[in-house]
Motif scaffolding. Structure first.
Motif, PDB file in Angstrom:
ATOM      1  N   THR A 412      52.331  36.732  32.309  1.00 44.31           N
ATOM      2  CA  THR A 412      52.425  36.329  33.710  1.00 44.31           C
ATOM      3  C   THR A 412      53.285  37.357  34.443  1.00 44.31           C
ATOM      4  N   HIS A 413      53.894  36.937  35.560  1.00 40.06           N
ATOM      5  CA  HIS A 413      54.760  37.838  36.320  1.00 40.06           C
ATOM      6  C   HIS A 413      55.945  38.318  35.486  1.00 40.06           C
ATOM      7  N   ALA A 414      56.159  37.694  34.293  1.00 37.19           N
ATOM      8  CA  ALA A 414      57.232  38.158  33.399  1.00 37.19           C
ATOM      9  C   ALA A 414      57.028  39.626  33.022  1.00 37.19           C
ATOM     10  N   LEU A 415      55.790  40.117  33.101  1.00 34.04           N
ATOM     11  CA  LEU A 415      55.509  41.509  32.754  1.00 34.04           C
ATOM     12  C   LEU A 415      56.146  42.498  33.719  1.00 34.04           C
ATOM     13  N   ILE A 416      56.427  42.063  34.946  1.00 37.07           N
ATOM     14  CA  ILE A 416      56.954  43.017  35.932  1.00 37.07           C
ATOM     15  C   ILE A 416      58.468  42.922  36.059  1.00 37.07           C
ATOM     16  N   GLU A 417      59.106  42.188  35.150  1.00 36.42           N
ATOM     17  CA  GLU A 417      60.559  42.135  35.168  1.00 36.42           C
ATOM     18  C   GLU A 417      61.131  43.490  34.764  1.00 36.42           C
ATOM     19  N   GLU A 418      62.342  43.764  35.246  1.00 38.92           N
ATOM     20  CA  GLU A 418      62.953  45.075  34.993  1.00 38.92           C
ATOM     21  C   GLU A 418      63.171  45.337  33.506  1.00 38.92           C
ATOM     22  N   LYS A 419      63.343  44.268  32.732  1.00 38.32           N
ATOM     23  CA  LYS A 419      63.642  44.458  31.301  1.00 38.32           C
ATOM     24  C   LYS A 419      62.435  44.934  30.504  1.00 38.32           C
ATOM     25  N   VAL A 420      61.229  44.804  31.069  1.00 38.02           N
ATOM     26  CA  VAL A 420      60.019  45.165  30.328  1.00 38.02           C
ATOM     27  C   VAL A 420      59.715  46.651  30.534  1.00 38.02           C
ATOM     28  N   GLU A 421      59.723  47.400  29.447  1.00 37.49           N
ATOM     29  CA  GLU A 421      59.402  48.826  29.503  1.00 37.49           C
ATOM     30  C   GLU A 421      58.340  49.139  28.464  1.00 37.49           C
ATOM     31  N   PHE A 422      57.280  49.815  28.897  1.00 33.91           N
ATOM     32  CA  PHE A 422      56.184  50.159  28.000  1.00 33.91           C
ATOM     33  C   PHE A 422      56.427  51.531  27.380  1.00 33.91           C
ATOM     34  N   ALA A 423      55.970  51.661  26.156  1.00 37.06           N
ATOM     35  CA  ALA A 423      56.091  52.963  25.490  1.00 37.06           C
ATOM     36  C   ALA A 423      55.100  53.955  26.087  1.00 37.06           C
ATOM     37  N   LYS A 424      53.853  53.480  26.328  1.00 36.22           N
ATOM     38  CA  LYS A 424      52.824  54.392  26.807  1.00 36.22           C
ATOM     39  C   LYS A 424      51.733  53.572  27.500  1.00 36.22           C
ATOM     40  N   LEU A 425      52.026  53.107  28.705  1.00 34.32           N
ATOM     41  CA  LEU A 425      51.101  52.233  29.424  1.00 34.32           C
ATOM     42  C   LEU A 425      49.972  53.048  30.044  1.00 34.32           C
ATOM     43  N   GLY A 426      48.736  52.677  29.717  1.00 29.17           N
ATOM     44  CA  GLY A 426      47.590  53.434  30.222  1.00 29.17           C
ATOM     45  C   GLY A 426      46.720  52.673  31.196  1.00 29.17           C
ATOM     46  N   LEU A 427      46.664  51.346  31.060  1.00 28.75           N
ATOM     47  CA  LEU A 427      45.783  50.551  31.920  1.00 28.75           C
ATOM     48  C   LEU A 427      46.437  49.209  32.243  1.00 28.75           C
ATOM     49  N   VAL A 428      46.438  48.864  33.521  1.00 25.10           N
ATOM     50  CA  VAL A 428      46.929  47.563  33.988  1.00 25.10           C
ATOM     51  C   VAL A 428      45.744  46.790  34.560  1.00 25.10           C
ATOM     52  N   VAL A 429      45.524  45.588  34.041  1.00 27.25           N
ATOM     53  CA  VAL A 429      44.491  44.707  34.576  1.00 27.25           C
ATOM     54  C   VAL A 429      45.201  43.517  35.214  1.00 27.25           C
ATOM     55  N   VAL A 430      44.922  43.267  36.498  1.00 23.97           N
ATOM     56  CA  VAL A 430      45.545  42.155  37.225  1.00 23.97           C
ATOM     57  C   VAL A 430      44.464  41.139  37.535  1.00 23.97           C
ATOM     58  N   ASP A 431      44.588  39.938  36.969  1.00 22.92           N
ATOM     59  CA  ASP A 431      43.573  38.899  37.159  1.00 22.92           C
ATOM     60  C   ASP A 431      43.982  37.961  38.288  1.00 22.92           C
ATOM     61  N   GLU A 432      43.004  37.509  39.056  1.00 21.17           N
ATOM     62  CA  GLU A 432      43.254  36.616  40.195  1.00 21.17           C
ATOM     63  C   GLU A 432      44.374  37.190  41.072  1.00 21.17           C
ATOM     64  N   GLN A 433      44.167  38.427  41.517  1.00 23.25           N
ATOM     65  CA  GLN A 433      45.176  39.198  42.245  1.00 23.25           C
ATOM     66  C   GLN A 433      45.764  38.453  43.429  1.00 23.25           C
ATOM     67  N   HIS A 434      44.946  37.665  44.144  1.00 28.42           N
ATOM     68  CA  HIS A 434      45.419  37.076  45.393  1.00 28.42           C
ATOM     69  C   HIS A 434      46.562  36.114  45.171  1.00 28.42           C
ATOM     70  N   ARG A 435      46.796  35.661  43.938  1.00 32.53           N
ATOM     71  CA  ARG A 435      47.881  34.723  43.695  1.00 32.53           C
ATOM     72  C   ARG A 435      49.226  35.418  43.525  1.00 32.53           C
ATOM     73  N   PHE A 436      49.209  36.726  43.445  1.00 37.39           N
ATOM     74  CA  PHE A 436      50.470  37.435  43.260  1.00 37.39           C
ATOM     75  C   PHE A 436      51.089  37.900  44.572  1.00 37.39           C
ATOM     76  N   GLY A 437      50.264  38.270  45.528  1.00 37.23           N
ATOM     77  CA  GLY A 437      50.776  38.996  46.688  1.00 37.23           C
ATOM     78  C   GLY A 437      50.531  40.470  46.437  1.00 37.23           C
ATOM     79  N   VAL A 438      50.162  41.174  47.473  1.00 36.84           N
ATOM     80  CA  VAL A 438      49.683  42.541  47.299  1.00 36.84           C
ATOM     81  C   VAL A 438      50.739  43.479  46.734  1.00 36.84           C
ATOM     82  N   LEU A 439      51.976  43.315  47.139  1.00 35.12           N
ATOM     83  CA  LEU A 439      53.015  44.244  46.693  1.00 35.12           C
ATOM     84  C   LEU A 439      53.203  44.213  45.185  1.00 35.12           C
TER      85      LEU A 439
END
Length: 781
Positions: A412-439
């Motif tokens: 969920t939105h837990a993925l965008i917390e500051e503590k989450v760091e990816f080693a080598k992120l290549g693709l982000v898929v956002v499902d049902e985008q309108h529920r997040f807010g564009v930013l």
């Protein structure tokens, strides 16, 4: 003293009025009035000039009372002959008689005590409203008309007399929405705008290339503003009321042009960034074949081809994958994620709810459990990260993400917390985008990486093209416009809760055949419970207030007298609707009464993540016959054996929600049903939504209707964070101009428009920067 000096210095800076002069430095305004105007988003001269009239009155040829016809909307100018405050049992009614020569018209306002001392005999007033026949005489009346007291033409001040003749009467008069009570109503706005335009005469800066305006046959900016505020005699009233004059079209086009130019520029700049070039080798194709025990549709093949084509290019992908309920978006997205994983990168799937995250996690893990990566020879590592996990489990998952020990992260939105760091992120898929807010959709991309990850935005909410152009104009679009084979049409029926006995009997028959059912309620518990997912919690109105047309909408034909082709059960008797039913209460009621003996489960947003997962898993495995739930099942729940969904208080749900909920059934080969149960009290809009649900399963058709019913700002149920507040444009009314603006802005961005001079190009880019930052800062890319 220092404050006074600062004010005088500022005033001297703006001694010559300009279009960007702050309102407080306009003659006759000052800090107090400027503060009031600022609350209405009027900060400078330009803002007030773009506060256009919302309608116009023909006071050049006002209607004579004797020429009025019942049922028409009319403008009447007359003399106040008399007033009276009538005390009735139900309410006070203020009545005024307005005369022209020997004829008279009654004007009436309910609860009109506030008007008691407003009018005086001999005053001239302008009335605008619907003409209705009067029972007491052969004359006409207006109920609740809009009114304006006209200035006295005998005023001793010649300036006032001249302005009255010029702006108030003897012309097509603009009528404005008030900017703060009666003080800042139409008369004040008219005079202030007129004064500003006169002082700025010849000095309103142009913002569009002259050749472009000439080619499109649009007037210059100053001419358009003058004509929109103060139309010349002979301008067709129908064009003015529809905002379709050339002056209106010019101002609307300008606003949409800069919106689309900004989106086009963002897309182009984003693609210039350093992205990841993914390869589609034989090993990648072998990985994808492991996911294909089914026959993909032509639309799925086309969409995957477009996505993979973007991934192979050097610029980062920014694409919207749009498809109706059940069109197979998830499997397409999973294939794209495997392309990234087989190239040695991580993929992230962000969804709006924990239930959906868990659902995706379980289904994707099952799809991949027997798959092996051709690149590594190992199985795929899938992790789940949601906010409700205990801190130790979250810490462990974050560690795996950071060390590259997981290939695919679902959360969920837990993925965008500051503590989450990816080693080598290549693709982000956002499902049902309108529920997040564009930013939020780009915060994942801002994680520290050597290259910009690709982004795929998915939505199962069909978005009309008009709205997509303004919300997602910076994204390329792929559409899944066909359903996979095996999906069956869903029979949709609307019925009153008076026929509940018949509905529950039908549910029992479906369970007896080995199928399962959903029963959905608008709230969790208690009649006044607040369920944020519910769009229309206060939408019902008494039957007596429905229009005749609304009462006819959705009436059953003789062939549809029975819900399911069986003998009708109980008939609706029109009694008042019961209290709002809730999931918790009805779960207890149904398991002991109408559905006693069946295995019932309960699912709602307040359950813990573990309890939600248990309920979902039991339903998927067939251990629950009927799942009683709230709208938490709206997206992502996939149980092919479920053939019935009963939605109680269906009139309280939004059209998009009803369509999403209906999509929970019809996922297998068996015939499926959606039953919309309603109370006795329904609004005309509620009736229209229900009738549309019965009429069609086309999500795009329903989305168009939903957009018309609710307007762009509320299309998704809650205010879409990325939708700009347009000053003059309207996405429903101005669709053709939006298409034109997109086309012209793309041309301008492609070659800076050969027909524009260097000075004009410079002005356009400067204007874009100002307008984009000030009005349309949709996203940071």
């Amino acid at each position: 003293m220092h404050g006074l000096l600062r004010h005088s210095r500022a005033a001297s800076i703006f001694s010559v009025l300009a279009i960007d002069t702050p309102m407080q430095f306009v003659k006759g305004i000052g800090p107090g009035i400027a503060k009031t105007l600022a609350e209405k988003d009027i900060h400078c001269v330009e803002d007030l000039l773009f506060h256009l009239p919302f309608r116009y009155e023909d006071r050049l040829h006002p209607a004579s009372i004797e020429s009025l016809k019942a049922g028409e909307m009319a403008s009447v100018i007359g003399e106040v002959r008399g007033t009276a405050l009538l005390r009735t049992r139900s309410m006070p009614i203020f009545e005024m008689t307005v005369g022209q020569n020997l004829t008279a018209l009654k004007a009436m306002w309910f609860h009109g005590t506030y008007l008691k001392d407003k009018f005086k005999p001999g005053q001239m007033v302008a009335l605008y409203g619907k003409v209705e026949p009067s029972r007491s005489s052969r004359n006409f009346k207006m109920i609740q008309p809009q009114f304006e007291i006209l200035p006295d033409d005998r005023d001793d001040d010649p300036e006032n007399r001249d302005l009255t003749r010029l702006l108030e009467v003897g012309r097509i008069t603009p009528v404005y929405k008030s900017l703060g009570g009666s003080r800042f109503a139409s008369r004040w706005i008219r005079r202030t705008v007129y004064g500003l335009l006169e002082e700025l005469r010849g000095r309103v800066p142009e913002t569009m290339p002259a050749a472009l305006l000439a080619r499109l046959k649009l007037p210059g900016r100053e001419e358009a503003l003058r004509s929109a505020h103060f139309p010349v005699a002979g301008t067709p009233m129908t064009h003015l009321q529809a905002w379709s004059t050339q002056a209106h079209r010019r101002l609307i086009f300008e606003e949409l042009f800069y919106l689309e130019l900004g989106l086009e520029l963002k897309r182009r700049k984003f693609k210039e960034r350093a992205g990841i070039v993914f390869e589609t080798s034989d090993k990648v194709r072998e990985a994808l074949r492991q996911l294909l025990p089914f026959h993909p549709t032509a639309a799925q093949k086309r969409a995957l081809g477009e996505i993979v084509g973007d991934m192979r290019r050097a610029g980062p992908m920014r694409r919207l994958l749009q498809g109706d309920v059940g069109s197979g978006k998830t499997i397409v997205a999973l294939q794209a994620m495997l392309v990234a994983i087989e190239n040695g990168y991580q993929a992230a799937l962000m969804v709006p709810t924990e239930i959906l995250a868990t659902q995706h996690y379980l289904s994707i893990r099952k799809l991949l459990e027997n798959a092996t990566s051709p690149a590594t020879g190992l199985g795929y590592r899938v992790s789940l990260l949601t906010g409700s996990l205990d801190e130790d489990r979250k810490r462990a998952v974050r560690g795996k993400i950071f060390r590259g020990e997981t290939d695919l992260v679902i959360g969920t939105h837990a993925l965008i917390e500051e503590k989450v760091e990816f080693a080598k992120l290549g693709l982000v898929v956002v499902d049902e985008q309108h529920r997040f807010g564009v930013l939020q959709r780009f915060r994942l991309m801002k994680k520290p990486n050597a290259a910009e990850p690709d982004v795929l935005v998915m939505t199962a909410t069909p978005i009309p093209r008009t709205l997509a152009l303004s919300l997602y104009g910076d994204l390329d679009l792929s559409v899944l416009d066909e359903l996979p084979p095996g999906r069956t049409a869903i029979i949709t029926r609307q019925t009153s809760d008076e026929r509940a006995k018949e509905v529950w009997t039908f549910v029992r028959k479906q369970v007896a055949k080995g199928h399962q059912a959903y029963v959905v309620y608008p709230v969790i518990e208690g009649a006044k419970d607040d369920q944020p997912e519910l769009d229309f919690a206060h939408d019902a109105v008494p039957e007596s207030e429905l229009t005749p047309a609304a009462k006819k909408v959705g009436k059953k034909s003789p062939k549809a007298a029975s819900l399911f082709g069986e003998t009708p059960g109980m008939k609706a008797k029109g009694r008042s609707a019961p209290e709002l039913k809730s999931a918790v209460d009805m779960y207890e009621s149904l398991r002991h009464t109408s559905l006693a003996g069946l295995r019932l489960g309960l699912l709602h947003g307040r359950l813990s993540a573990d309890d939600k997962e248990v309920a979902m898993r039991r339903f998927q495995q067939g251990e629950i016959d009927v799942l009683v739930a709230t709208t938490v099942i709206e997206v992502g729940v996939d149980v092919p054996n479920a053939t019935v969904i009963v939605i109680e208080h269906a009139e309280r749900f939004g059209l998009a929600q009803l369509h999403q909920l209906r999509g929970r059934v019809g996922r297998g080969a068996a015939k499926s049903y959606c039953i919309l149960m309603t109370g006795a009290k329904r609004s005309p809009q509620g009736e229209e939504r229900l009738a549309a649900m019965v009429r069609t399963q086309n999500g795009f058709e329903l989305a168009e209707l939903d957009l018309q019913l609710r307007g762009p700002g509320e299309f998704f149920g809650t205010r879409q964070a990325g939708l700009p507040d347009f000053r003059v444009a309207n996405l429903l009314r101005d669709r053709a101009l939006l298409e034109l603006a997109k086309e012209e802005s793309a041309k301008f961005a492609a070659n800076a428009n050969a027909e524009a001079t260097a000075e004009e190009k410079s002005r356009v880019w400067a204007r874009l920067k100002d307008a984009w930052q000030r009005k349309y800062g949709l996203v940071e890319a």
